[in-house]
Motif scaffolding. Structure first.
Motif, PDB file in Angstrom:
ATOM      1  N   ASN A  16      34.032  66.269 -28.708  1.00 22.53           N
ATOM      2  CA  ASN A  16      34.395  67.233 -29.728  1.00 22.53           C
ATOM      3  C   ASN A  16      34.205  68.629 -29.152  1.00 22.53           C
ATOM      4  OD1 ASN A  16      35.065  68.483 -32.079  1.00 22.53           O
ATOM      5  ND2 ASN A  16      33.177  67.971 -33.155  1.00 22.53           N
ATOM      6  N   GLY A  17      35.211  69.111 -28.455  1.00 26.25           N
ATOM      7  CA  GLY A  17      35.091  70.404 -27.811  1.00 26.25           C
ATOM      8  C   GLY A  17      36.431  71.078 -27.641  1.00 26.25           C
ATOM      9  N   THR A  18      36.368  72.349 -27.260  1.00 32.56           N
ATOM     10  CA  THR A  18      37.584  73.111 -27.008  1.00 32.56           C
ATOM     11  C   THR A  18      37.476  73.806 -25.659  1.00 32.56           C
ATOM     12  OG1 THR A  18      36.705  75.067 -28.129  1.00 32.56           O
ATOM     13  CG2 THR A  18      38.014  73.539 -29.454  1.00 32.56           C
ATOM     14  N   TYR A  19      38.617  74.016 -25.043  1.00 35.91           N
ATOM     15  CA  TYR A  19      38.703  74.721 -23.778  1.00 35.91           C
ATOM     16  C   TYR A  19      39.758  75.807 -23.941  1.00 35.91           C
ATOM     17  CZ  TYR A  19      36.206  70.690 -22.005  1.00 35.91           C
ATOM     18  OH  TYR A  19      35.272  69.714 -21.806  1.00 35.91           O
ATOM     19  N   THR A  20      39.418  77.040 -23.553  1.00 37.59           N
ATOM     20  CA  THR A  20      40.334  78.166 -23.680  1.00 37.59           C
ATOM     21  C   THR A  20      40.407  78.885 -22.339  1.00 37.59           C
ATOM     22  OG1 THR A  20      39.601  78.459 -25.971  1.00 37.59           O
ATOM     23  CG2 THR A  20      40.812  80.279 -24.977  1.00 37.59           C
ATOM     24  N   TYR A  21      41.625  79.104 -21.846  1.00 37.76           N
ATOM     25  CA  TYR A  21      41.786  79.848 -20.600  1.00 37.76           C
ATOM     26  C   TYR A  21      41.424  81.309 -20.846  1.00 37.76           C
ATOM     27  CZ  TYR A  21      44.420  75.782 -19.019  1.00 37.76           C
ATOM     28  OH  TYR A  21      44.796  74.514 -18.684  1.00 37.76           O
ATOM     29  N   LEU A  22      40.616  81.884 -19.973  1.00 36.79           N
ATOM     30  CA  LEU A  22      40.176  83.268 -20.129  1.00 36.79           C
ATOM     31  C   LEU A  22      41.128  84.264 -19.491  1.00 36.79           C
ATOM     32  CD1 LEU A  22      36.352  82.812 -19.551  1.00 36.79           C
ATOM     33  CD2 LEU A  22      37.601  83.044 -21.715  1.00 36.79           C
ATOM     34  N   ASP A  23      41.963  83.807 -18.612  1.00 34.45           N
ATOM     35  CA  ASP A  23      42.910  84.669 -17.916  1.00 34.45           C
ATOM     36  C   ASP A  23      44.011  83.779 -17.348  1.00 34.45           C
ATOM     37  OD1 ASP A  23      44.036  86.966 -16.880  1.00 34.45           O
ATOM     38  OD2 ASP A  23      42.273  87.558 -15.723  1.00 34.45           O
ATOM     39  N   LEU A  40      39.625  80.290 -14.936  1.00 28.45           N
ATOM     40  CA  LEU A  40      38.383  80.544 -15.657  1.00 28.45           C
ATOM     41  C   LEU A  40      38.589  80.041 -17.082  1.00 28.45           C
ATOM     42  CD1 LEU A  40      37.331  84.105 -14.472  1.00 28.45           C
ATOM     43  CD2 LEU A  40      36.373  81.903 -13.800  1.00 28.45           C
ATOM     44  N   ILE A  41      37.642  79.245 -17.551  1.00 31.25           N
ATOM     45  CA  ILE A  41      37.781  78.551 -18.835  1.00 31.25           C
ATOM     46  C   ILE A  41      36.528  78.758 -19.668  1.00 31.25           C
ATOM     47  CG2 ILE A  41      38.112  76.289 -19.919  1.00 31.25           C
ATOM     48  CD1 ILE A  41      39.308  75.372 -17.196  1.00 31.25           C
ATOM     49  N   ALA A  42      36.713  79.063 -20.956  1.00 28.20           N
ATOM     50  CA  ALA A  42      35.596  79.085 -21.908  1.00 28.20           C
ATOM     51  C   ALA A  42      35.538  77.705 -22.547  1.00 28.20           C
ATOM     52  CB  ALA A  42      35.809  80.156 -22.966  1.00 28.20           C
ATOM     53  N   ALA A  43      34.395  77.048 -22.468  1.00 27.75           N
ATOM     54  CA  ALA A  43      34.228  75.699 -23.024  1.00 27.75           C
ATOM     55  C   ALA A  43      33.216  75.750 -24.166  1.00 27.75           C
ATOM     56  CB  ALA A  43      33.747  74.744 -21.945  1.00 27.75           C
ATOM     57  N   ARG A  44      33.534  75.047 -25.240  1.00 27.26           N
ATOM     58  CA  ARG A  44      32.633  74.957 -26.392  1.00 27.26           C
ATOM     59  C   ARG A  44      32.609  73.501 -26.829  1.00 27.26           C
ATOM     60  NH1 ARG A  44      32.124  75.062 -31.901  1.00 27.26           N
ATOM     61  NH2 ARG A  44      30.674  76.583 -32.753  1.00 27.26           N
ATOM     62  N   VAL A  52      25.489  73.273 -30.512  1.00 23.66           N
ATOM     63  CA  VAL A  52      26.701  73.738 -29.842  1.00 23.66           C
ATOM     64  C   VAL A  52      26.343  74.229 -28.443  1.00 23.66           C
ATOM     65  CG1 VAL A  52      28.551  75.447 -29.894  1.00 23.66           C
ATOM     66  CG2 VAL A  52      27.814  74.349 -32.013  1.00 23.66           C
ATOM     67  N   VAL A  53      27.135  73.812 -27.474  1.00 27.61           N
ATOM     68  CA  VAL A  53      26.964  74.246 -26.091  1.00 27.61           C
ATOM     69  C   VAL A  53      28.200  75.050 -25.710  1.00 27.61           C
ATOM     70  CG1 VAL A  53      26.720  73.488 -23.695  1.00 27.61           C
ATOM     71  CG2 VAL A  53      25.606  72.190 -25.533  1.00 27.61           C
ATOM     72  N   GLU A  54      27.981  76.265 -25.209  1.00 28.49           N
ATOM     73  CA  GLU A  54      29.086  77.106 -24.750  1.00 28.49           C
ATOM     74  C   GLU A  54      28.849  77.481 -23.297  1.00 28.49           C
ATOM     75  OE1 GLU A  54      29.039  80.325 -27.583  1.00 28.49           O
ATOM     76  OE2 GLU A  54      30.552  79.316 -28.810  1.00 28.49           O
ATOM     77  N   ARG A  55      29.909  77.397 -22.510  1.00 31.07           N
ATOM     78  CA  ARG A  55      29.813  77.718 -21.084  1.00 31.07           C
ATOM     79  C   ARG A  55      31.107  78.366 -20.623  1.00 31.07           C
ATOM     80  NH1 ARG A  55      26.668  72.692 -20.246  1.00 31.07           N
ATOM     81  NH2 ARG A  55      24.575  73.455 -19.876  1.00 31.07           N
ATOM     82  N   THR A  56      30.992  79.113 -19.550  1.00 33.30           N
ATOM     83  CA  THR A  56      32.170  79.604 -18.849  1.00 33.30           C
ATOM     84  C   THR A  56      32.296  78.775 -17.579  1.00 33.30           C
ATOM     85  OG1 THR A  56      31.869  81.834 -19.707  1.00 33.30           O
ATOM     86  CG2 THR A  56      33.268  81.594 -17.766  1.00 33.30           C
ATOM     87  N   LEU A  57      33.474  78.217 -17.363  1.00 30.83           N
ATOM     88  CA  LEU A  57      33.709  77.334 -16.215  1.00 30.83           C
ATOM     89  C   LEU A  57      34.706  77.967 -15.258  1.00 30.83           C
ATOM     90  CD1 LEU A  57      34.354  74.055 -18.233  1.00 30.83           C
ATOM     91  CD2 LEU A  57      32.186  74.796 -17.263  1.00 30.83           C
ATOM     92  N   ALA A  58      34.495  77.727 -13.993  1.00 25.32           N
ATOM     93  CA  ALA A  58      35.488  78.034 -12.969  1.00 25.32           C
ATOM     94  C   ALA A  58      35.979  76.688 -12.445  1.00 25.32           C
ATOM     95  CB  ALA A  58      34.878  78.857 -11.846  1.00 25.32           C
ATOM     96  N   TYR A  59      37.287  76.474 -12.505  1.00 34.31           N
ATOM     97  CA  TYR A  59      37.879  75.203 -12.087  1.00 34.31           C
ATOM     98  C   TYR A  59      38.903  75.485 -10.999  1.00 34.31           C
ATOM     99  CZ  TYR A  59      40.675  70.962 -12.201  1.00 34.31           C
ATOM    100  OH  TYR A  59      41.353  69.827 -11.849  1.00 34.31           O
ATOM    101  N   SER A  60      38.765  74.818  -9.867  1.00 28.63           N
ATOM    102  CA  SER A  60      39.712  74.943  -8.762  1.00 28.63           C
ATOM    103  C   SER A  60      40.249  73.574  -8.402  1.00 28.63           C
ATOM    104  CB  SER A  60      39.044  75.552  -7.528  1.00 28.63           C
ATOM    105  OG  SER A  60      38.630  76.863  -7.791  1.00 28.63           O
TER     106      SER A  60
END
Length: 81
Positions: A16-23, A40-44, A52-60
């Protein structure tokens, strides 16, 4: 093999989460038969206990053109926590 690992990490889409591209994604072509993407992704995510866990992810991901089409042959994800 990578896709199967992702399914396990993400509980086969049942998280149960969402992922949003930051750029916009960054694309780098290291060659004609390869490409590198970085996002770069904001994950919640809501945990089972309701927290609730919120993180900023870098995915390559490293893409390679193989005989059966473009495939991700290496991926890395890191977070700020």
């Amino acid at each position: 093999q990578l896709r199967e690992s992702q399914r396990q990490w993400w509980s086969d889409g049942k998280i149960n989460g969402t992922y949003t591209y930051l750029d916009s994604p960054i694309f780098e072509p290291p060659g004609n038969d390869a490409g590198l993407t970085t996002l770069l992704i904001a994950a919640r995510k809501e945990s089972a206990d309701g927290s609730v866990v919120e993180r900023t992810l870098a995915y390559s991901a490293l893409w390679r053109r193989l005989k059966d089409g473009w495939r991700i042959t290496f991926a890395h994800e890191s977070s700020d926590k």
